[in-house]
Design a protein around this motif. Structure first.
Motif, PDB file in Angstrom:
ATOM      1  N   LEU A 153      -2.795  -1.251  47.119  1.00 17.02           N
ATOM      2  CA  LEU A 153      -4.649  -1.664  47.074  1.00 17.02           C
ATOM      3  C   LEU A 153      -5.237  -1.166  48.653  1.00 17.02           C
ATOM      4  CD1 LEU A 153      -7.337  -1.601  46.039  1.00 17.02           C
ATOM      5  CD2 LEU A 153      -7.499  -3.752  45.904  1.00 17.02           C
ATOM      6  N   ALA A 154      -3.904  -1.560  49.336  1.00 19.14           N
ATOM      7  CA  ALA A 154      -4.113  -1.617  50.724  1.00 19.14           C
ATOM      8  C   ALA A 154      -3.587  -0.242  51.374  1.00 19.14           C
ATOM      9  CB  ALA A 154      -2.785  -2.447  51.951  1.00 19.14           C
ATOM     10  N   SER A 190     -11.423   0.612  55.210  1.00 20.86           N
ATOM     11  CA  SER A 190     -11.117  -0.479  56.234  1.00 20.86           C
ATOM     12  C   SER A 190     -10.861  -1.158  55.158  1.00 20.86           C
ATOM     13  CB  SER A 190     -11.895  -0.811  57.120  1.00 20.86           C
ATOM     14  OG  SER A 190     -12.643  -1.444  57.362  1.00 20.86           O
ATOM     15  N   ALA A 191      -9.482  -2.108  55.818  1.00 21.66           N
ATOM     16  CA  ALA A 191      -8.974  -3.613  54.721  1.00 21.66           C
ATOM     17  C   ALA A 191      -7.945  -4.126  55.721  1.00 21.66           C
ATOM     18  CB  ALA A 191      -8.372  -2.588  53.657  1.00 21.66           C
ATOM     19  N   LEU A 192      -8.108  -5.674  54.897  1.00 19.46           N
ATOM     20  CA  LEU A 192      -7.251  -6.394  55.829  1.00 19.46           C
ATOM     21  C   LEU A 192      -6.616  -7.754  54.768  1.00 19.46           C
ATOM     22  CD1 LEU A 192      -6.384  -8.527  57.987  1.00 19.46           C
ATOM     23  CD2 LEU A 192      -8.123  -9.493  57.774  1.00 19.46           C
ATOM     24  N   VAL A 193      -5.344  -7.372  54.647  1.00 14.56           N
ATOM     25  CA  VAL A 193      -4.832  -8.542  53.808  1.00 14.56           C
ATOM     26  C   VAL A 193      -4.244  -9.805  53.930  1.00 14.56           C
ATOM     27  CG1 VAL A 193      -2.952  -7.802  51.968  1.00 14.56           C
ATOM     28  CG2 VAL A 193      -3.701  -6.067  53.214  1.00 14.56           C
ATOM     29  N   ILE A 194      -4.469 -10.735  53.301  1.00 12.91           N
ATOM     30  CA  ILE A 194      -4.210 -12.003  53.776  1.00 12.91           C
ATOM     31  C   ILE A 194      -3.200 -12.339  53.186  1.00 12.91           C
ATOM     32  CG2 ILE A 194      -5.585 -14.113  54.504  1.00 12.91           C
ATOM     33  CD1 ILE A 194      -8.688 -12.233  54.175  1.00 12.91           C
ATOM     34  N   GLU A 195      -1.748 -13.458  53.529  1.00 11.09           N
ATOM     35  CA  GLU A 195      -0.955 -13.282  52.682  1.00 11.09           C
ATOM     36  C   GLU A 195      -0.707 -14.743  53.334  1.00 11.09           C
ATOM     37  OE1 GLU A 195       0.904 -12.453  50.033  1.00 11.09           O
ATOM     38  OE2 GLU A 195       2.304 -14.759  50.243  1.00 11.09           O
ATOM     39  N   ASN A 196      -0.796 -15.916  52.220  1.00 13.33           N
ATOM     40  CA  ASN A 196       0.162 -17.142  52.381  1.00 13.33           C
ATOM     41  C   ASN A 196       1.326 -17.710  52.678  1.00 13.33           C
ATOM     42  OD1 ASN A 196       0.137 -17.707  49.810  1.00 13.33           O
ATOM     43  ND2 ASN A 196      -0.503 -19.044  49.622  1.00 13.33           N
ATOM     44  N   ARG A 197       2.180 -16.248  52.429  1.00 17.37           N
ATOM     45  CA  ARG A 197       3.908 -15.857  52.551  1.00 17.37           C
ATOM     46  C   ARG A 197       4.038 -15.517  53.697  1.00 17.37           C
ATOM     47  NH1 ARG A 197       4.699 -20.468  48.166  1.00 17.37           N
ATOM     48  NH2 ARG A 197       7.243 -20.191  49.407  1.00 17.37           N
ATOM     49  N   ILE A 240      -8.732  -8.412  51.458  1.00 16.75           N
ATOM     50  CA  ILE A 240      -7.470  -8.537  50.430  1.00 16.75           C
ATOM     51  C   ILE A 240      -6.307  -9.450  49.994  1.00 16.75           C
ATOM     52  CG2 ILE A 240      -5.557  -6.711  48.843  1.00 16.75           C
ATOM     53  CD1 ILE A 240      -6.382  -4.762  50.608  1.00 16.75           C
ATOM     54  N   ILE A 241      -6.822 -10.043  49.184  1.00 19.87           N
ATOM     55  CA  ILE A 241      -6.300 -11.246  49.497  1.00 19.87           C
ATOM     56  C   ILE A 241      -5.037 -10.942  48.266  1.00 19.87           C
ATOM     57  CG2 ILE A 241      -6.390 -13.960  48.405  1.00 19.87           C
ATOM     58  CD1 ILE A 241      -9.061 -12.631  49.629  1.00 19.87           C
ATOM     59  N   GLY A 242      -3.810 -11.881  49.431  1.00 19.00           N
ATOM     60  CA  GLY A 242      -2.457 -11.159  48.548  1.00 19.00           C
ATOM     61  C   GLY A 242      -1.657  -9.781  48.543  1.00 19.00           C
ATOM     62  N   ALA A 243      -0.553  -9.958  49.571  1.00 19.08           N
ATOM     63  CA  ALA A 243       0.144  -9.013  49.391  1.00 19.08           C
ATOM     64  C   ALA A 243       1.464  -8.653  49.037  1.00 19.08           C
ATOM     65  CB  ALA A 243       0.879  -9.083  50.899  1.00 19.08           C
ATOM     66  N   ARG A 284       1.981   2.125  60.006  1.00 22.86           N
ATOM     67  CA  ARG A 284       0.419   2.969  59.791  1.00 22.86           C
ATOM     68  C   ARG A 284      -0.523   1.706  60.148  1.00 22.86           C
ATOM     69  NH1 ARG A 284       1.537   5.452  53.017  1.00 22.86           N
ATOM     70  NH2 ARG A 284       2.928   6.782  53.777  1.00 22.86           N
ATOM     71  N   GLU A 285       0.045   0.904  61.264  1.00 22.47           N
ATOM     72  CA  GLU A 285      -1.183  -0.320  61.065  1.00 22.47           C
ATOM     73  C   GLU A 285      -1.832  -0.582  60.562  1.00 22.47           C
ATOM     74  OE1 GLU A 285      -2.273   1.298  65.456  1.00 22.47           O
ATOM     75  OE2 GLU A 285      -0.189   1.303  65.643  1.00 22.47           O
ATOM     76  N   ILE A 286      -1.529  -1.284  59.462  1.00 23.52           N
ATOM     77  CA  ILE A 286      -2.244  -1.751  58.170  1.00 23.52           C
ATOM     78  C   ILE A 286      -2.508  -2.908  58.347  1.00 23.52           C
ATOM     79  CG2 ILE A 286      -2.498  -1.609  55.503  1.00 23.52           C
ATOM     80  CD1 ILE A 286      -1.469   1.518  55.281  1.00 23.52           C
ATOM     81  N   PRO A 287      -3.264  -3.795  59.184  1.00 17.10           N
ATOM     82  CA  PRO A 287      -3.317  -4.933  59.296  1.00 17.10           C
ATOM     83  C   PRO A 287      -3.206  -6.152  57.911  1.00 17.10           C
ATOM     84  CG  PRO A 287      -5.459  -4.061  59.260  1.00 17.10           C
ATOM     85  CD  PRO A 287      -4.650  -3.317  58.542  1.00 17.10           C
ATOM     86  N   ILE A 288      -1.467  -6.637  58.191  1.00 19.95           N
ATOM     87  CA  ILE A 288      -1.530  -7.153  57.197  1.00 19.95           C
ATOM     88  C   ILE A 288      -1.519  -8.460  58.444  1.00 19.95           C
ATOM     89  CG2 ILE A 288       0.193  -8.658  55.481  1.00 19.95           C
ATOM     90  CD1 ILE A 288       0.946  -5.595  55.128  1.00 19.95           C
TER      91      ILE A 288
END
Ligand code: APR
Ligand code: PHB
Length: 395
Positions: A19-20, A29-36, A9-12, A118-122
């Motif tokens: 969505l996450a 399973s999902a990983l969120v990648i956020e640039n800020r 997932i691009i963007g938090a 919930r240990e959702i990876p971001i």
């Protein structure tokens, strides 16, 4: 270093985090990648009107407790036209029609806290985020985090990275069409710790331009006035802003306005934009990455929510039966999401056109606005159409 996830997932922002949570809940399973940074994402000041679907999603995800305590339920809104003020009562269409006033920053905080629990990876503060092989069976995402280049191998990518993100541009220009309208004005918005002037919102059509009285809590107000995008904030000291907004909201509202020092002041341009299609290969666009609405009616966040509900349903269906599930939802995602997006685009374009002064407006156009507003004030049928759209069309 390479790691693996089912959905990158691009963007938090709201789209990415809703969505996450939806995927986490379904065991995808999902990983969120956020640039800020997380603080930056949660600190952004945005609209705060939640449609029922958004309210119910907060509850369903188990993140709605604070919203239920602190959010303010509205069953009506007000429209000011010059010196006239009329109320649009949502219960005219159904007894339980409502919207919830709860700021986007609060929604983001609740989603962010629950993600930690919930240990959702971001991954926050990821730079040089790039999408690869999106039209193949083995897409991946690369980025730099804490000085190290990382590669995430995944099966699907959700582009939830907003209007300025990288996802939309990954779709070749030969494949995508962008539909756009840029309005010849912006909104100057102010936040102040003063009680709201009315119990509900007031949208004003005034000869000097649009104005809006909104709120975040019983002690925090949000006000806007239409302005030119070329205006400079330093030309808008608080006193000038309060004078202008009071004038535009009219003499039945102005005496109830409590003035105070603003702690946030900004000018936002108004734009409508839709990118079609919202899917290319294994990349799905959601929220502001795919479409922008002008803020009139506060649909941005709610539209991001309907996109991710559709996308989560499609992905969960795909991963059912240990990955042997149907791809029908995935194949239908773009058309399904776009159908609702265009309806919200229509409403926000109509509401924007109705309430603002356009530089090119002539006498005829002004009379059309007046006639339409008069019709809304007098006709229950006209109000039913407004209310149905304002409180949120069904999914
Ligand atoms: N890589 C990773 N993340 C990115 C990148 C990138 N290249 N570019 C942008 N982002 C992040 C932004 O920092 C932001 O946190 O993606 C997120 C996108 O969030 P929003 O812009 O809020 O968009 P969305 O989640 O679709 O929400 C739509 O919320 O912010 C409001 O006005 C918006 O009401 C609308 C709704
Ligand atoms: C806001 O509170 O920021 C707000 C409310 C209603 C709108 C737009 C913005 O239509």
């Amino acid at each position: 270093m390479t790691s693996r996830t089912q959905v990158a997932i691009i963007g938090a922002g709201p789209a990415g985090l809703f969505l996450a949570h939806l995927l986490h809940r379904a065991g995808v399973s999902a990983l969120v990648i956020e640039n800020r940074s997380r603080a930056y994402v949660e600190g952004r000041v945005r609209a705060g009107v939640l449609e029922r679907t958004t309210v119910e999603l907060m509850d369903k995800l188990g993140v709605g407790a604070r919203m239920r305590r602190e959010g303010i339920v509205h069953q009506a809104t007000n429209i000011a036209v010059g010196e006239r003020l009329f109320r649009v009562d949502f219960t005219e269409v159904s007894a339980d029609a409502l919207v919830m006033l709860y700021g986007q920053s609060e929604v983001m905080r609740d989603l962010g806290d629950a993600a930690v629990e919930r240990e959702i990876p971001i991954v926050y503060e990821a730079s040089e985020v790039a999408l690869h092989d999106v039209d193949s069976d083995a897409p991946s995402v690369t980025f730099t985090h804490e000085g190290k280049v990382q590669r995430i191998a995944c099966e699907y990518i959700a582009g939830c990275d907003g209007f300025h993100g990288v996802s939309r541009g990954t779709i070749p220009e030969s494949v995508r069409t962008t539909f756009e309208r840029v309005y010849p004005f912006g909104w100057l918005g102010v936040l102040a710790d003063v009680p709201p002037c009315m119990h509900e919102l007031v949208y004003a059509n005034h000869e000097r331009g649009f104005a809006l009285a909104s709120m975040r809590s019983p002690t925090r107000s949000r006000y806007y006035v239409q302005c030119s995008v070329e205006e400079k904030l330093e030309d808008w000291p608080d006193e000038r802003f309060w004078d202008e907004v009071s004038l535009r909201l009219g003499s039945s509202v102005a005496p109830h306005i409590t003035r105070g020092a603003s702690f946030e002041k900004s000018i936002a341009p108004l734009r409508s934009m839709v990118c079609e299609p919202m899917r290319w290969g294994r990349l799905f666009l959601t929220g502001d990455a795919a479409h922008i609405v002008p803020p009139t009616g506060a649909k941005g966040l709610n539209l991001a929510v309907s996109d991710v509900i559709f996308l989560a349903e499609a992905l969960v269906e795909r991963y059912a039966g240990n990955g042997s599930g149907s791809t029908a939802g995935i194949d239908g995602y773009s058309a399904r999401a776009l159908a609702r997006v265009w309806r919200a685009e229509r409403f926000t374009w109509w509401f924007t056109s109705l309430m603002h002064r356009f530089p090119t407006m002539e006498g005829f156009d002004r009379r059309m606005q007046s006639a339409e507003l008069e019709y809304l004030a007098e006709s229950k049928a006209a109000r039913a159409v407004f209310i149905e759209n304002y409180i949120g069309l069904p999914l």
